[in-house]
Write an enzyme that holds these catalytic residues in place. Structure first.
Site, PDB file in Angstrom:
ATOM      1  N   TYR A 132     -17.054   4.334  12.938  1.00  0.00           N
ATOM      2  CA  TYR A 132     -15.662   3.880  12.799  1.00  0.00           C
ATOM      3  C   TYR A 132     -15.314   2.797  13.827  1.00  0.00           C
ATOM      4  O   TYR A 132     -15.423   1.617  13.551  1.00  0.00           O
ATOM      5  CB  TYR A 132     -14.664   5.059  12.834  1.00  0.00           C
ATOM      6  CG  TYR A 132     -13.375   4.612  12.196  1.00  0.00           C
ATOM      7  CD1 TYR A 132     -13.084   4.908  10.860  1.00  0.00           C
ATOM      8  CD2 TYR A 132     -12.469   3.812  12.889  1.00  0.00           C
ATOM      9  CE1 TYR A 132     -11.947   4.407  10.242  1.00  0.00           C
ATOM     10  CE2 TYR A 132     -11.329   3.309  12.282  1.00  0.00           C
ATOM     11  CZ  TYR A 132     -11.069   3.621  10.966  1.00  0.00           C
ATOM     12  OH  TYR A 132      -9.942   3.115  10.360  1.00  0.00           O
ATOM     13  N   GLY A 163       0.857  -1.201   0.000  1.00  0.00           N
ATOM     14  CA  GLY A 163       0.000   0.000   0.000  1.00  0.00           C
ATOM     15  C   GLY A 163       0.882   1.235   0.000  1.00  0.00           C
ATOM     16  O   GLY A 163       0.762   2.115   0.853  1.00  0.00           O
TER      17      GLY A 163
HETATM   18  P1  NAD Z   1      -4.840   5.392   0.921  1.00  0.00           P
HETATM   19  O1  NAD Z   1      -6.101   5.192   0.169  1.00  0.00           O
HETATM   20  O2  NAD Z   1      -4.149   6.711   0.793  1.00  0.00           O
HETATM   21  O3  NAD Z   1      -3.758   4.258   0.494  1.00  0.00           O
HETATM   22  C1  NAD Z   1      -4.109   2.941   0.250  1.00  0.00           C
HETATM   23  C2  NAD Z   1      -2.982   2.219  -0.459  1.00  0.00           C
HETATM   24  O4  NAD Z   1      -3.390   0.851  -0.665  1.00  0.00           O
HETATM   25  C3  NAD Z   1      -2.613   2.768  -1.849  1.00  0.00           C
HETATM   26  O5  NAD Z   1      -1.217   2.653  -2.045  1.00  0.00           O
HETATM   27  C4  NAD Z   1      -3.344   1.799  -2.796  1.00  0.00           C
HETATM   28  O6  NAD Z   1      -2.759   1.691  -4.094  1.00  0.00           O
HETATM   29  C5  NAD Z   1      -3.165   0.513  -2.022  1.00  0.00           C
HETATM   30  N1  NAD Z   1      -4.121  -0.543  -2.386  1.00  0.00           N
HETATM   31  C6  NAD Z   1      -5.467  -0.546  -2.259  1.00  0.00           C
HETATM   32  N2  NAD Z   1      -5.969  -1.732  -2.653  1.00  0.00           N
HETATM   33  C7  NAD Z   1      -4.911  -2.499  -3.042  1.00  0.00           C
HETATM   34  C8  NAD Z   1      -4.762  -3.814  -3.538  1.00  0.00           C
HETATM   35  N3  NAD Z   1      -5.813  -4.629  -3.720  1.00  0.00           N
HETATM   36  N4  NAD Z   1      -3.520  -4.249  -3.844  1.00  0.00           N
HETATM   37  C9  NAD Z   1      -2.432  -3.458  -3.692  1.00  0.00           C
HETATM   38  N5  NAD Z   1      -2.514  -2.210  -3.199  1.00  0.00           N
HETATM   39  C10 NAD Z   1      -3.727  -1.734  -2.884  1.00  0.00           C
HETATM   40  O7  NAD Z   1      -5.151   5.029   2.427  1.00  0.00           O
HETATM   41  P2  NAD Z   1      -4.612   5.532   3.853  1.00  0.00           P
HETATM   42  O8  NAD Z   1      -5.581   6.492   4.418  1.00  0.00           O
HETATM   43  O9  NAD Z   1      -3.168   5.892   3.782  1.00  0.00           O
HETATM   44  O10 NAD Z   1      -4.803   4.188   4.691  1.00  0.00           O
HETATM   45  C11 NAD Z   1      -3.757   3.265   4.922  1.00  0.00           C
HETATM   46  C12 NAD Z   1      -3.957   2.629   6.284  1.00  0.00           C
HETATM   47  O11 NAD Z   1      -3.894   3.652   7.293  1.00  0.00           O
HETATM   48  C13 NAD Z   1      -5.332   1.947   6.441  1.00  0.00           C
HETATM   49  O12 NAD Z   1      -5.164   0.782   7.218  1.00  0.00           O
HETATM   50  C14 NAD Z   1      -6.126   2.982   7.229  1.00  0.00           C
HETATM   51  O13 NAD Z   1      -7.179   2.415   7.975  1.00  0.00           O
HETATM   52  C15 NAD Z   1      -5.038   3.547   8.120  1.00  0.00           C
HETATM   53  N6  NAD Z   1      -5.339   4.861   8.730  1.00  0.00           N
HETATM   54  C16 NAD Z   1      -5.813   5.899   7.981  1.00  0.00           C
HETATM   55  C17 NAD Z   1      -6.136   7.102   8.613  1.00  0.00           C
HETATM   56  C18 NAD Z   1      -6.667   8.284   7.831  1.00  0.00           C
HETATM   57  O14 NAD Z   1      -7.253   9.178   8.443  1.00  0.00           O
HETATM   58  N7  NAD Z   1      -6.505   8.333   6.549  1.00  0.00           N
HETATM   59  C19 NAD Z   1      -5.932   7.259   9.992  1.00  0.00           C
HETATM   60  C20 NAD Z   1      -5.404   6.199  10.719  1.00  0.00           C
HETATM   61  C21 NAD Z   1      -5.117   4.994  10.066  1.00  0.00           C
END
Ligand code: NAD
Length: 396
Positions: free
Chosen positions: A236, A48
């Site tokens: 959430y 990711g």
């Molecule tokens: P994002 O959407 O920015 O990034 C998601 C990533 O996953 C991207 O690189 C995408 O290409 C990749 N991806 C998605 N499906 C895929 C697949 N099938 N195969 C390969 N790659 C795939 O998301 P984010 O907000 O950075 O979230 C990442 C983690 O952080 C998650 O677990 C989320 O719950 C957690 N998180 C997010 C927040 C927030 O507020 N955004 C806060 C705390 C934790």
């Protein structure tokens, strides 16, 4: 072509290559300005890796610790006359910068849930990385998962459990505040969300790396979670996604035991701050919370973005001679500044007052929109958005 933002609900269907490159450079500059991270990772797998927290982790590992990185992501490449999704341009920009700095940057664009992509990653690590992996970052946010063994397609939903949930939400594009009621998930939807966003796939990655003898003794594995304030708990923490995160914590304990037995390694969950990313913008109610949070944290001088969060996680907890600080449930908290009473109390006061009319005054909706557009490479200083730009870029 001239590329302008085209926002449709909570996505922008265009992305700007030069803008994405500038966004990556800002993040690299932040990590460099903070100085080297001592005793950092040397060979890192980021699952990711193209946007949000995974991308920020990759940039921190490479430019803070000089790590070789392999990134896994799922992005739509560009075509002649058609822009890619932003993660494609982000990865190209990152890879160019890493290579210019003499760092290995390998990339695999495909479904991380599949056996095929895991095997491709293993082949790339064995062939190109010069040794086993010492840090695995698991940062997927996906709406669906095709199970590699059963072939079943699981779809995740963002719903409450047990009872309908009514609260305020904002249409960030139109600036309209309204009340939304979300019906609870049924049992199948809840189970499907755990299958997509829970810990099974993370465990499969660790198993595959272990079987291939590509886990360094003492390796670290980290995955990301969110808890947030009471306002968003029904959708959430106590909703379908929260249940999946509980399963992610279960996986963290299982992986931790495995890695402990392998040269005293470790696995843990880092609870990160709420931030504008492609994933978070899709969750009802959360964007309104983030708009208020940004207002209050900016006023307090404690606002951070993905890169500040990940640089702080690496520099003050994971490496630099520090040790991890756990909460009672065994999680690392970099949402600590967000959850402080001096931040949460004003948010609770503002929350009931927000209307469409006072949205701009009471919240940082302007900051939310700026950050949202930045995810797609728009609004970066020094980029001429009226200039012709070639949308078609190949992975270096
Ligand atoms: P994002 O959407 O920015 O990034 C998601 C990533 O996953 C991207 O690189 C995408 O290409 C990749 N991806 C998605 N499906 C895929 C697949 N099938 N195969 C390969 N790659 C795939 O998301 P984010 O907000 O950075 O979230 C990442 C983690 O952080 C998650 O677990 C989320 O719950 C957690 N998180 C997010 C927040 C927030 O507020 N955004 C806060 C705390 C934790």
């Amino acid at each position: 072509m001239i590329i302008k933002p085209k926002v449709r609900g909570f996505v922008c269907v265009t992305a700007h290559p030069t803008g994405c490159t500038a966004h990556i450079q800002q993040q690299i500059d932040h990590v460099k300005a903070k100085g080297p991270i001592k005793h950092g990772p040397k060979r890192v797998l980021v699952i990711g890796a193209s946007t949000g927290y995974g991308l920020a982790s990759r940039i921190t590992a490479a430019f803070g610790s000089g790590a070789a990185t392999l990134g896994i992501f799922f992005e739509r490449p560009s075509e002649e006359g058609r822009p890619a999704t932003p993660g494609w341009y982000n990865t190209i920009a990152f890879s160019r910068a890493a290579k210019a700095a003499g760092l290995y940057a390998g990339n695999i664009n495909g479904d991380a849930f599949s056996n095929d992509i895991k095997q491709q990653a293993i082949a790339a690590i064995a062939k190109d990385m010069g040794g086993p992996i010492d840090l695995i970052v698991y940062s997927l946010a996906s709406p669906r998962r095709t199970h590699p063994t059963t072939g079943v397609v699981h779809k995740s939903v963002l719903k409450p459990l047990g009872a309908p949930y009514t609260n305020k939400t904002v249409d960030t594009d139109k600036g309209i505040v309204s009340e939304v009621t979300i019906e609870p998930a049924n049992e199948a939807e809840a189970t499907d969300t755990v299958a997509v966003m829970g810990g099974e796939d993370w465990e499969m990655w660790i198993q595959a790396l272990g079987d291939a003898k590509l886990l360094a003794p003492g390796a670290t594995a980290v995955a990301y979670s969110y808890i947030g304030p009471v306002h968003t708990w029904p959708i959430y923490k106590d909703g379908t996604i929260g249940t999946a995160k509980v399963d992610l914590e279960r996986a963290a304990r299982a992986i931790d035991a495995k890695l402990k037995a392998h040269g005293n390694g470790r696995a843990f969950i880092s609870v990160n701050k709420a931030l504008v990313t492609q994933a978070s913008s899709a969750i009802p109610v959360v964007p309104l919370y983030i708009s208020i949070l940004y207002k209050v944290m900016k006023a307090a001088g404690t606002h951070e973005g993905c890169i500040e969060q990940m640089q702080r996680l690496f520099a003050t907890q994971l490496y630099n001679g520090n040790s991890l600080k756990f909460d009672r449930e065994g999680r690392v908290r970099v949402d600590d500044w967000e959850m402080r009473p001096e931040i949460q109390n004003p948010i609770s006061e503002i929350w009931p007052q927000v209307t469409t009319e006072n949205l701009a005054a009471l919240t940082d909706i302007a900051g939310y929109r700026t950050e949202f557009l930045k995810l797609f490479g728009f609004g970066l200083p020094g980029v001429d958005y009226d200039a012709e730009v070639e949308p078609h870029e190949s992975m270096p």
